[in-house]
Design an enzyme around this catalytic site. Structure first.
Site, PDB file in Angstrom:
ATOM      1  N   GLU A  39      -4.500 151.315  88.004  1.00  0.00           N
ATOM      2  CA  GLU A  39      -3.102 150.976  87.745  1.00  0.00           C
ATOM      3  C   GLU A  39      -2.232 151.454  88.913  1.00  0.00           C
ATOM      4  O   GLU A  39      -2.696 152.242  89.761  1.00  0.00           O
ATOM      5  CB  GLU A  39      -2.656 151.668  86.450  1.00  0.00           C
ATOM      6  CG  GLU A  39      -3.404 151.213  85.203  1.00  0.00           C
ATOM      7  CD  GLU A  39      -2.917 149.872  84.651  1.00  0.00           C
ATOM      8  OE1 GLU A  39      -2.380 149.048  85.429  1.00  0.00           O
ATOM      9  OE2 GLU A  39      -3.089 149.644  83.439  1.00  0.00           O
ATOM     10  N   ASN A  88       0.603 143.511  87.309  1.00  0.00           N
ATOM     11  CA  ASN A  88       1.211 144.687  87.968  1.00  0.00           C
ATOM     12  C   ASN A  88       0.405 145.147  89.189  1.00  0.00           C
ATOM     13  O   ASN A  88       0.650 146.222  89.725  1.00  0.00           O
ATOM     14  CB  ASN A  88       1.357 145.846  86.975  1.00  0.00           C
ATOM     15  CG  ASN A  88       0.006 146.376  86.497  1.00  0.00           C
ATOM     16  OD1 ASN A  88      -1.038 145.822  86.842  1.00  0.00           O
ATOM     17  ND2 ASN A  88       0.028 147.440  85.718  1.00  0.00           N
ATOM     18  N   HIS A 140      -2.922 145.726  89.240  1.00  0.00           N
ATOM     19  CA  HIS A 140      -4.123 146.549  89.023  1.00  0.00           C
ATOM     20  C   HIS A 140      -5.390 145.757  89.341  1.00  0.00           C
ATOM     21  O   HIS A 140      -5.449 144.542  89.173  1.00  0.00           O
ATOM     22  CB  HIS A 140      -4.166 147.168  87.615  1.00  0.00           C
ATOM     23  CG  HIS A 140      -4.496 146.240  86.489  1.00  0.00           C
ATOM     24  ND1 HIS A 140      -3.572 145.759  85.592  1.00  0.00           N
ATOM     25  CD2 HIS A 140      -5.687 145.724  86.082  1.00  0.00           C
ATOM     26  CE1 HIS A 140      -4.168 145.003  84.700  1.00  0.00           C
ATOM     27  NE2 HIS A 140      -5.448 144.957  84.976  1.00  0.00           N
ATOM     28  N   ASP A 188     -15.209 148.464  85.007  1.00  0.00           N
ATOM     29  CA  ASP A 188     -14.492 149.387  84.131  1.00  0.00           C
ATOM     30  C   ASP A 188     -14.952 149.251  82.686  1.00  0.00           C
ATOM     31  O   ASP A 188     -15.690 148.324  82.342  1.00  0.00           O
ATOM     32  CB  ASP A 188     -12.972 149.161  84.253  1.00  0.00           C
ATOM     33  CG  ASP A 188     -12.580 147.684  84.210  1.00  0.00           C
ATOM     34  OD1 ASP A 188     -13.421 146.851  83.815  1.00  0.00           O
ATOM     35  OD2 ASP A 188     -11.443 147.368  84.563  1.00  0.00           O
TER      36      ASP A 188
END
Ligand code: GLP
Length: 261
Positions: A163, A156, A158, A87
């Site tokens: 996400e 979370n 990801h 990313d």
């Protein structure tokens, strides 16, 4: 088995075929980094022209430090390897101090004789992000697909910048970064949260799962709940890392703190 053309979901709405990742626990993040570096180095020894998908964040720093030390001592020919990063922030020039390209140069590429043509990152300054993402997927495919994807995980769930809400079929695309994830990345921007971009380009879940092998690194107490969720929770877009249980070749290297929930 679901009939051809139908989705293979069970009555509990879980995919039928789930795999148990192979997990090893180490005393601390340093020993996780050492084991990860050993695994990556062995991969390249067996297949020098390996295609790697690489992470950023704090978790892989010990792995990169040990790879640099090892490869500087052993001097293997790294010219056949190709690397792709997972990313990149969108809206930053590639040479911005907070960009993942800068991170990768600082922790790995500037220390090793890897030709710059051999490492690839999404261009966060691309005028046409859709075209940039399409071209990145095409480049991975042209390289023969990913042999080994190395991942971290967000609290979370990801992976990359996929996400919660990211689907199994997602490919490389422009995404919005969640506030907690932006906070976790503030260390790259002198802890200035307002300087962390709101959006990013990330490879998708489908892109990650197409890798032949996945190595997930999980360290620190803040990741303990996420690790338990990954191993025992439902497989769902609500927790994107859970999709890794659909992949037959996932190795998890965790430290004691992350494994203690
Ligand atoms: C960032 C990256 C992820 C990385 C995650 C975890 O958001 N985009 O690829 O896995 O952070 O970061 P850390 O290792 O610092 O906890």
């Amino acid at each position: 088995m679901a009939a051809p053309g139908q989705s293979s979901q069970s009555a509990t709405d879980q995919p039928e075929k789930l795999y148990l990742p192979q997990m090893t626990t180490y005393p601390d993040e340093g020993t996780v980094g050492q084991a990860a570096a050993d695994l990556v180095a062995e991969k390249l020894r067996l297949k020098p022209a390996s295609v790697l998908l690489l992470p950023t964040g704090r978790t892989p720093l010990p792995m990169y430090a040990r790879l640099v030390a090892r490869w500087r001592a052993e001097r293997p020919d790294l010219s056949p390897v190709q690397t792709f990063n997972l990313d990149e922030f969108y809206g930053l020039p590639p040479d911005h101090p907070g960009s993942y390209r800068t991170y990768m140069r600082r922790v790995l590429f500037d220390h090793l004789p890897v030709p710059s043509d051999n490492y690839h990152l999404l261009n966060g300054a691309a005028a046409d992000p859709t075209e940039e993402c399409r071209a990145y997927e095409a480049k991975i495919e042209a390289a023969g697909g990913v042999d080994l994807a190395v991942l971290g995980i967000g609290a979370n769930g990801h992976i990359g910048f996929n996400e919660p809400g990211s689907t199994l079929a997602s490919r490389t695309r422009l995404v919005t970064i969640e506030p907690t994830t932006r906070a976790a990345n503030a260390f790259l921007f002198d802890q200035r949260l307002d300087a962390v971009p709101q959006t990013a380009l990330t490879v998708g879940i489908a892109t990650i799962l197409a890798s032949r092998q996945v190595l997930l690194l999980v360290t620190g107490p803040s990741k303990a709940v996420a690790l338990t969720h990954l191993l025992t929770g439902p497989v769902s877009p609500d927790f994107p890392a859970s999709f890794l249980r659909l992949h037959p070749q996932v190795t998890i290297l965790a430290d004691r703190e992350a494994s203690s929930s």
